[in-house]
Design a protein around this motif. Structure first.
Motif, short mmCIF file in Angstrom:
data_model
loop_
_atom_site.label_atom_id
_atom_site.label_comp_id
_atom_site.label_asym_id
_atom_site.label_seq_id
_atom_site.Cartn_x
_atom_site.Cartn_y
_atom_site.Cartn_z
N SER A 1 34.15 43.67 40.99
CA SER A 1 34.98 42.51 41.31
C SER A 1 35.40 41.85 40.00
CB SER A 1 34.23 41.52 42.19
OG SER A 1 33.03 41.10 41.55
N ILE A 2 36.62 41.33 39.96
CA ILE A 2 37.13 40.70 38.75
C ILE A 2 38.10 39.58 39.13
CG2 ILE A 2 39.01 42.38 38.52
CD1 ILE A 2 38.71 42.09 35.45
N ALA B 1 38.19 47.88 42.55
CA ALA B 1 37.59 46.56 42.38
C ALA B 1 38.22 45.54 43.32
CB ALA B 1 37.74 46.09 40.94
N GLU B 2 37.44 44.54 43.70
CA GLU B 2 37.98 43.38 44.42
C GLU B 2 38.60 42.46 43.37
OE1 GLU B 2 38.10 42.86 47.70
OE2 GLU B 2 37.22 44.85 48.02
N VAL B 3 39.88 42.15 43.53
CA VAL B 3 40.61 41.40 42.51
C VAL B 3 41.10 40.07 43.06
CG1 VAL B 3 42.59 41.41 40.95
CG2 VAL B 3 41.36 43.55 41.41
N THR B 4 40.84 39.01 42.29
CA THR B 4 41.37 37.68 42.60
C THR B 4 42.26 37.24 41.46
OG1 THR B 4 39.38 37.09 43.85
CG2 THR B 4 40.82 35.29 43.16
N LEU B 5 43.51 36.92 41.77
CA LEU B 5 44.47 36.47 40.77
C LEU B 5 44.61 34.95 40.87
CD1 LEU B 5 46.39 37.75 38.65
CD2 LEU B 5 48.17 37.77 40.41
N VAL C 1 24.80 43.81 34.15
CA VAL C 1 25.80 43.22 35.06
C VAL C 1 25.32 43.33 36.51
CG1 VAL C 1 28.26 43.06 35.55
CG2 VAL C 1 27.51 44.11 33.44
N ARG C 2 24.11 42.85 36.75
CA ARG C 2 23.57 42.86 38.11
C ARG C 2 23.79 41.53 38.82
NH1 ARG C 2 19.19 45.42 35.24
NH2 ARG C 2 19.07 47.65 35.69
N VAL C 3 23.86 40.46 38.03
CA VAL C 3 24.04 39.12 38.61
C VAL C 3 25.49 38.69 38.42
CG1 VAL C 3 23.27 36.72 38.55
CG2 VAL C 3 21.66 38.57 38.04
N PRO C 4 26.14 38.20 39.49
CA PRO C 4 27.55 37.84 39.37
C PRO C 4 27.78 36.65 38.43
CG PRO C 4 26.87 37.98 41.68
CD PRO C 4 25.63 38.04 40.86
N LEU C 5 28.95 36.63 37.85
CA LEU C 5 29.44 35.51 37.06
C LEU C 5 29.98 34.46 38.04
CD1 LEU C 5 30.67 34.22 34.40
CD2 LEU C 5 32.62 35.72 34.78
N LYS C 6 29.61 33.20 37.87
CA LYS C 6 30.04 32.15 38.77
C LYS C 6 31.19 31.36 38.14
CE LYS C 6 28.33 28.02 41.20
NZ LYS C 6 27.14 27.17 41.44
N ASP D 1 32.06 40.12 38.87
CA ASP D 1 31.42 40.83 37.76
C ASP D 1 32.04 40.47 36.42
OD1 ASP D 1 29.69 42.11 39.45
OD2 ASP D 1 30.84 43.98 39.54
N ALA D 2 33.37 40.24 36.42
CA ALA D 2 34.07 40.02 35.14
C ALA D 2 35.23 39.05 35.34
CB ALA D 2 34.57 41.34 34.58
N TYR D 3 35.65 38.47 34.22
CA TYR D 3 36.79 37.54 34.23
C TYR D 3 37.71 37.90 33.08
CZ TYR D 3 39.50 33.29 33.36
OH TYR D 3 40.51 32.41 33.13
N LEU D 4 39.02 37.88 33.34
CA LEU D 4 40.03 38.19 32.33
C LEU D 4 41.05 37.06 32.27
CD1 LEU D 4 41.74 40.01 30.42
CD2 LEU D 4 42.69 41.09 32.48
#
Length: 655
Positions: free
Chosen positions: A287-288, A309-313, A366-371, A393-396
Motif C-alpha cells: 500500500s502507498i 499495491a493499494e494506492v491512495t492519491l 516494513v511490518r508495521v504500517p506508516l500512519k 507501507d510507504a509515502y511518496l
C-alpha cells in the motif's frame, strides 16, 4: 610534437598513407571508426568494461577518445598533419599531452543526463569537432545506482527513467501470479527490480559507447566554480577525495532538477520518499499514499497500482480534473485520465493534505504500517465522513521539481539565478558570467522540466556557442514565422523549431508556447497533447471547434485498448488543425503525427481525404475529422460505442 623515430615500421606505414592522401588531395576529417586510443586516468572505472566482460566483446573504455580532425590547442594552424594524426604520431614517438588532469578543453559539460550527453555528442561531432569533457556526479543524479558495481544507471537517462522502466516491467510481470506461486515478497521485488536495472543498464552502456566513439572524455566527480570569479576552469572533487583543476574555454551547466521537498515531511528514503529517492526503494509496498496531482504523481500511482499495491492519491483540489487541467491537459483528456484512475481502483482523497506522520521506529522489515493523518486544504477540518487517517507501507511526495544548482558556487562566477535557483540566461542560453563563456540548458533553467526540450536547448546552445559572430546574429534573430504572417490578425505564429536558438528560446517563452513541443504523460494509459486547447484558442480570439474519436470507434482500439479518445481542435471556418489531444494506448507516440499536421497547417478536409493503414490507431485522426463534418451523427456513434464499452468494462470488473 616530439622527434619521430622513423625506424618504427608502423610509423613508416602511417607516413606512407599520409603522403598518398596528400598527393590526391583526399584528406579526411577523421580516422576509421575502429581507431580508438585509450586514455588512462585515475578518475573513472568504466562501466563499459563491465559490459564487455559480460558480452565477451571488445568495447572501448568510457575514457577512450576518437582521434578526429580538430586542431590541438597551441598547435600551428598551418601544420601539415591532421590533428588526429598529429596526436597519433606524438604517441608513437613517446610524447603525449592527453592526460585528463592537465588537458584543456573547448567545452566542459557539468551533468551527464540526457542534456549533457547529447550536447557533448553534438559538440564533439561534425561540424564542430571540439574537444569535450563530460563531468558526471553519480550520487547527485537521481539515486539510480547499481550498488553491486557502483555504476550510475541514470547516466544519459531522463529524470523519470526508473519510473518508465518500472512501468514497462509492470506490464510484463504479473505480481499476483508470482505471489500465487508462493514466492517471498523480497523475491518478487528482486524479479521486478532486476528487470528495471537491466533496462537502465542497457541505456547507460549505450550512452557511454556513443560518447567513447565521439571522443568525449568522461570524468567522474563533482564540479564547481572556483572562488575568485574565474570561469576558464572548474574544480572537480573525486570519490577518492582528490581534487583536480580542469581548464576549459566554455562551460555548459546541465545539472538537471531535483524534487521539491515541502517542509514538515520526514523524508528518510525508507518509508517516506520524494520522486528521486523512490528510485532506491528496496521493497514492493502493498500500500502507498502519494501526494500530488501532476504528471509524476499520476505516473507512479498507476505504476504501483499495476504492481498490485493499494494506492491512495492525495490532492488539494476538490475536482481532480481541474488539477490536471492546471498542468495543461484538455478537460476531456483530464476527465478520461481520472476515470481510468478510479476504474483501476486508485482511491482519490480530494481537497486534502497531510497533517502529520507517525513512522514506526526500527521497523526495517516494513511490518508495521506508516500512519498518516489528513486534514483539509489549508489546514481546515475535513468534511464529515471523510478519511482522516491512512495506514500504508510507504509515502511518496511528488509535488514538483526545482533546478539543481546547489553547491556549484555559481555566485563566485557572477551567474545570476532566479528565486527558485534556476540559472538566468540570455541570448544563446548564455548566463550572466562576466567572461560570457558559461551557458546552461535543460531543467537547470526551470520549466518546462522535460528531457526533450532540455536536449533541444543543449544542442542549440552548442550550435550558438561555436558559431562565428555573423552566424550567431542570424541564430539570435531566427523566427520560424514568415514575415508576411507576423502582425496578421488571427494568424498564428507557430514557433516550434527547437533546432535553433533565439529570443523565444528562453525558458519562460518556451513554457508559454503551445507550439514549441509535445507533452506526454507516461501513465497507463498514456496522455499527450500538442498545440492549443479549445479554451486557449478562444482566449486568443479564435473561433474554434473540436471533434472527438473514441478508441472504441477504430478496429485496433476495439480489440486491444478500447478506453481512450483523440480530440482535434480546429479553426472555423477554415478547418485548420490547431491542437491534438490524446488519452489512450500509445498516445505519446501518436502525438508526433498530430504535431506535424498542426505545424504544417493541415485542415479537417486534408485528414478526411487521407488514406490510413487499416487496424492502426492513426485511423482515429480520420474518424475525428469526419466527426466535425457530421456532429449529430458522430455524437450518436460515440454514444453507441461508449455504451458498448461501458458494458464490456462492467463485465471485466465483475470477473
Amino acid at each position: 610534437m616530439g622527434a619521430l623515430d622513423l625506424s618504427k615500421p608502423c610509423l613508416l606505414v602511417v607516413l606512407a598513407a599520409v603522403c598518398l592522401l596528400q598527393s590526391t588531395n583526399a584528406w579526411v576529417a577523421a580516422p576509421p571508426r575502429g581507431h580508438m586510443h585509450n586514455i588512462h586516468s585515475r578518475h573513472v572505472s568504466s562501466s563499459i568494461g563491465t559490459a564487455a566482460s559480460r558480452t565477451g566483446r571488445m568495447i572501448p573504455n568510457s575514457r577512450s577518445i576518437l582521434l578526429h580532425g580538430e586542431m590541438r590547442k597551441g598547435s600551428p594552424s598551418s601544420s601539415m598533419w591532421p590533428a588526429w594524426l598529429e596526436r597519433a604520431l606524438g604517441r608513437l614517438s613517446g610524447s603525449s599531452d592527453d592526460d585528463d588532469t592537465n588537458a584543456s578543453y573547448d567545452l566542459a559539460i557539468v551533468g551527464a543526463g540526457p542534456v549533457g550527453v547529447q550536447a557533448a555528442l553534438a559538440a564533439a561531432s561534425e561540424p564542430h569537432n571540439k574537444r569535450v569533457c563530460l563531468i558526471d556526479a553519480p550520487r547527485e543524479s537521481g539515486v539510480l545506482m547499481n550498488e553491486a558495481t557502483g555504476e550510475d544507471l541514470s547516466f544519459g537517462g531522463p529524470t523519470g527513467l526508473f519510473g518508465k522502466a518500472l512501468r514497462d516491467t509492470s506490464k510484463s510481470i504479473k505480481v499476483s501470479g508470482l505471489r500465487g506461486m508462493g514466492l517471498r515478497e523480497d523475491s518478487v521485488w528482486n524479479e521486478i527490480i532486476s528487470n528495471c536495472v537491466e533496462l537502465a543498464q542497457s541505456n547507460a552502456d549505450d550512452m557511454k559507447r556513443q560518447l567513447a566513439f565521439a571522443g568525449v572524455t568522461l570524468i567522474e566527480g563533482f564540479a564547481s566554480f572556483p572562488d575568485g570569479g574565474d570561469t576558464s576552469s572548474l574544480i572537480v572533487s573525486h570519490s577518492d577525495h582528490s581534487i583536480s583543476n580542469l581548464m576549459t574555454e566554455n562551460i555548459l551547466v546541465a545539472t538537471g532538477s531535483k524534487p521539491f521537498r515541502p517542509a514538515g515531511i520526514p523524508f528518510d528514503g525508507v518509508r517516506v520518499f520524494d520522486s528521486d529517492s523512490i528510485n532506491a526503494i528496496s521493497y514492493l509496498p502493498k500500500s502507498i499514499a502519494i501526494t500530488g496531482s501532476g504528471i509524476i504523481a499520476i505516473e507512479f500511482a498507476k505504476i504501483f497500482r499495476n504492481l498490485g499495491a493499494e494506492v491512495t492519491l492525495i490532492i488539494r483540489d476538490l475536482i481532480p480534473r481541474n488539477a490536471l487541467m492546471k498542468i495543461g491537459l484538455d478537460k476531456d483528456i483530464a476527465a478520461t485520465l481520472v476515470a481510468d484512475l478510479v476504474r483501476s481502483g486508485i482511491k482519490i482523497e480530494r481537497g486534502a493534505q497531510v497533517k502529520s506522520f507517525q513512522i514506526p521506529k526500527g521497523d526495517t522489515a516494513v511490518r508495521v504500517p506508516l500512519k498518516i493523518t489528513l486534514e483539509g486544504k489549508g489546514g481546515t477540518d475535513r468534511p464529515m465522513g471523510s478519511t482522516t487517517e491512512l495506514r500504508v507501507d510507504a509515502y511518496l511526495a511528488a509535488v514538483g521539481r526545482k533546478p539543481n544548482t546547489s553547491n556549484l558556487n555559481l555566485q563566485a562566477a557572477s551567474i545570476e539565478m532566479d528565486q527558485y535557483g534556476g540559472i538566468v540566461v540570455g541570448e544563446g542560453l548564455a548566463s550572466s558570467a562576466t567572461a560570457g563563456n558559461v551557458y546552461a540548458a535543460g531543467d537547470v533553467l526551470g520549466r518546462p522540466f522535460l528531457a526533450s526540450t532540455g536536449v533541444a536547448q543543449g544542442v542549440a546552445c552548442v550550435g550558438y556557442m561555436f558559431s562565428p559572430p555573423d552566424i550567431r546574429e542570424e541564430l539570435a534573430a531566427f523566427s520560424s514565422c514568415n514575415a508576411d504572417d507576423e502582425g496578421k490578425e488571427g494568424e498564428l505564429c507557430i514557433d516550434g523549431d527547437l533546432s535553433r536558438t533565439g529570443a523565444r528560446f528562453d525558458p519562460a517563452s518556451l513554457a508559454a508556447n503551445p507550439f514549441a513541443f509535445p507533452t506526454g504523460v507516461w501513465s497507463s494509459p498514456e496522455a499527450s497533447y500538442f498545440g492549443l486547447s479549445t479554451q486557449q484558442a478562444t482566449d486568443m480570439g479564435i473561433l474554434a471547434g473540436e471533434s472527438i474519436a473514441l478508441y472504441a470507434e477504430c478496429l485496433r482500439g476495439r480489440v486491444f485498448s478500447p478506453n481512450g479518445l483523440l480530440k482535434l481542435v480546429f479553426e472555423k471556418p477554415t478547418g485548420r488543425i490547431l491542437g491534438v489531444h490524446i488519452c489512450g494506448d500509445d498516445a505519446c507516440e501518436l502525438i508526433h503525427y498530430g504535431m506535424e499536421i498542426v505545424k504544417a497547417k493541415r485542415t479537417i478536409k486534408d485528414l478526411v481525404s487521407n488514406v490510413y493503414s487499416a487496424v492502426t490507431y492513426h485511423e482515429m485522426y480520420k474518424i475525428a475529422a469526419q466527426a466535425s463534418l457530421d456532429e449529430a451523427g458522430a455524437r450518436k456513434r460515440r454514444a453507441a460505442a461508449g455504451a458498448a464499452l461501458a458494458k464490456r468494462n462492467r463485465s471485466q470488473m465483475s470477473k
